[in-house]
Design an enzyme around this catalytic site. Structure first.
Site, short mmCIF file in Angstrom:
data_model
loop_
_atom_site.label_atom_id
_atom_site.label_comp_id
_atom_site.label_asym_id
_atom_site.label_seq_id
_atom_site.Cartn_x
_atom_site.Cartn_y
_atom_site.Cartn_z
N ASP A 186 61.28 43.58 36.60
CA ASP A 186 61.28 44.42 37.80
C ASP A 186 60.49 43.85 38.96
O ASP A 186 60.93 43.92 40.12
CB ASP A 186 60.81 45.85 37.48
CG ASP A 186 59.48 45.90 36.73
OD1 ASP A 186 58.82 44.86 36.54
OD2 ASP A 186 59.11 47.02 36.31
N MET A 202 59.50 45.73 32.28
CA MET A 202 59.17 44.55 31.48
C MET A 202 58.47 44.93 30.17
O MET A 202 58.02 46.06 29.99
CB MET A 202 58.29 43.60 32.30
CG MET A 202 58.98 43.04 33.52
SD MET A 202 57.93 41.94 34.50
CE MET A 202 57.75 40.53 33.39
N HIS A 203 58.38 43.97 29.28
CA HIS A 203 57.51 43.98 28.09
C HIS A 203 57.97 44.87 26.95
O HIS A 203 57.44 44.78 25.85
CB HIS A 203 56.06 44.38 28.45
CG HIS A 203 55.50 43.73 29.66
ND1 HIS A 203 55.46 42.36 29.83
CD2 HIS A 203 54.97 44.26 30.81
CE1 HIS A 203 54.90 42.07 30.99
NE2 HIS A 203 54.60 43.21 31.61
#
Length: 491
Positions: free
Chosen positions: A237, A78-79
């Protein structure tokens, strides 16, 4: 039919091929590198993700009938910030979730604009890992790159774009960008204005199980797959991993005892705690989830065993622990600072309560208990929001320890289940692909069919009472030491 789940991780991509009945046919993984241009920075070349995926596809389908592949979906780190120019070419290496360069930008968002205001827009506070602070950093430090941006994407979504030609994301992953109105699952106009970007620079938001398109003709030919293969949006995830463990219904909870530790709680209703101690994100089943993260969970035990005691016999060390709920030694597991609930990079690990009769086993036990107490901190915040949690699914390497599971059950006063699946985000992504292709009516239906409980540890009333008293002491230790941690960090 076959369904392919792609777990796009930080150090490798893992492919999980699943049949319609949930049986795993084959897996393959490919590693790739990370770059650390400066201390605290972490970057990756997005082209490496596709190269690993393409190589994995060749291995997965060696000897199998490619025409049976119906859908592909994703679980992704992520991110991360992936920026594309007007030709959909990558502008610069992706800035990853574990990159720490954006503290100044986070302070601007949380303090200058205000944490409460940011939370009202996004349901979360700014953290260095999130995407919006990275955009602000690029805007300030690389204005020439910022000016080139036509699309901002997340790691797994860039892979989905290469396969389908569609700029897409899903609500669970987009929730971690600090750009999305999580409650209403749309882009926050206020956050876009703060970051100086336009909505057309972001991808369309889908539910995790929605079809975004099919393989492009060129990609189908390149991979040797049918053009009819559907591309399903996928999930971040943690949300994909939750689907892979069957954690889909209100109040269902995963506690992960991995390198870091997470408490993931599925919930039907939107809820935010006053301090933003827990993340409130969208879930891959179309609803929501709460998540707390501690930075040193099983890694605390690894540090204690490998670096301090000097042994790899983890199970042997635990055999010496024969009495629970009476240990006079406490351990604060903040070896790398802490996220939930303290959000303090200056927090440090320590033992408290050592005496002349303290044994090696007491200290080993304190490490396991300290991690569990810290995870309970997250659980209690979720409970304070009205979420009822009476059992958890334990995952990660630490969950293989019967002793640690017993501590979890009694410190948290919950039943601790072990399930039949260990594949995590890749398996969850394959389930999302099956749902997206119409094999199952809902994520919940598929998860209930595939995931079963194989072992349960029950709490014991006497131990629960003993550990309740110990936990109340643990809760007072961090507040008492906070100023000392800050002083140690500055001297």
């Amino acid at each position: 039919m076959y369904y392919l789940g792609v777990d796009l991780g930080t150090s490798s991509v893992k492919l999980v091929l699943m049949e319609s009945d949930g049986k795993i046919v084959k897996t393959a993984s490919r590693e790739y590198g990370l770059s650390f241009p400066k201390p605290g920075w972490s970057e990756q070349n997005p082209e490496d993700w596709f190269a690993g995926f393409e190589s994995g596809i060749a291995e997965i389908f060696d000897g199998l009938d490619k025409s049976k592949l119906a859908g592909i979906s994703f679980g992704g780190q992520m991110h991360g910030l992936v920026m594309l120019d007007e030709n959909d070419k990558v502008i610069r290496p992706a800035i990853l979730w574990n990159d720490g360069r954006t503290q100044e930008e986070c302070d601007y968002l949380n303090k200058t604009i205000g944490r409460e205001k940011i939370s009202s827009y996004t349901a979360n506070m700014a953290l260095t890992g999130f995407t919006a602070p990275k955009i602000l950093w690029v805007k300030k430090h690389e204005p020439e790159n910022f000016a080139k941006i036509q699309k901002i994407m997340l790691p797994k979504d860039y892979l989905a774009y290469l396969l389908s030609g569609v700029h897409c994301t899903d609500a669970s992953d987009a929730a971690g960008m600090l750009l999305m109105d999580v409650e209403h699952k749309c882009w926050s106009k206020e956050m876009l204005e703060i970051c100086g970007i336009k909505e057309e620079q972001l991808a369309k938001i889908y539910d995790s199980f929605e079809v975004v398109g099919t393989l492009t003709k060129a990609m189908a030919e390149r991979l040797g797959l049918p053009e009819s293969v559907k591309i399903i949006a996928g999930a971040g995830d943690n949300a994909a991993g939750a689907i892979g463990t069957g954690t889909t219904k209100d109040g269902m909870c995963i506690v992960s005892l991995g390198t870091s530790g997470t408490v993931f709680v599925a919930c039907d209703k939107f809820a935010v705690d006053d301090q933003n101690a827990l993340h409130m994100f969208a879930h891959a089943n179309g609803k929501y989830h709460l998540m707390g993260c501690m930075l040193s969970a099983a890694s605390s035990n690894k540090w204690w065993m490998d670096e301090i005691i000097g042994t790899k016999d983890y199970a042997g060390e635990q055999k010496a622990i024969t009495t629970l709920g009476e240990n006079h030694v406490y351990y604060l597991p903040y070896l790398m600072g802490e996220r939930t609930p303290h959000n303090n990079p200056n927090a440090r690990g320590c033992f408290i309560g050592l005496t002349m009769d303290t044994t090696r086993a007491d200290m080993t036990q304190a490490v396991l208990e300290g991690v569990t107490y810290a995870l309970r901190d997250s659980l209690e915040i979720a409970r304070s929001l009205g979420v009822k949690i009476d059992r958890i699914r334990a995952t990660g390497g630490g969950a293989k320890s019967p002793l640690w599971r017993k501590m979890l059950a009694n410190i948290m006063n919950v039943k601790v289940d072990i399930i039949n699946s260990e594949e995590g985000p890749g398996y969850g992504a394959a389930i999302l692909a099956a749902v997206g292709c119409g094999e199952y009516a809902s994520v919940e239906e598929a998860a209930d069919k595939f995931i079963t409980v194989v072992d349960t540890t029950e709490p014991e009333a006497e131990l629960v009472a003993k550990y309740e008293a110990k936990y109340q002491v643990f809760k007072k230790l961090y507040p008492a030491l906070k100023d000392s941690f800050d002083a140690v960090a500055t001297v």
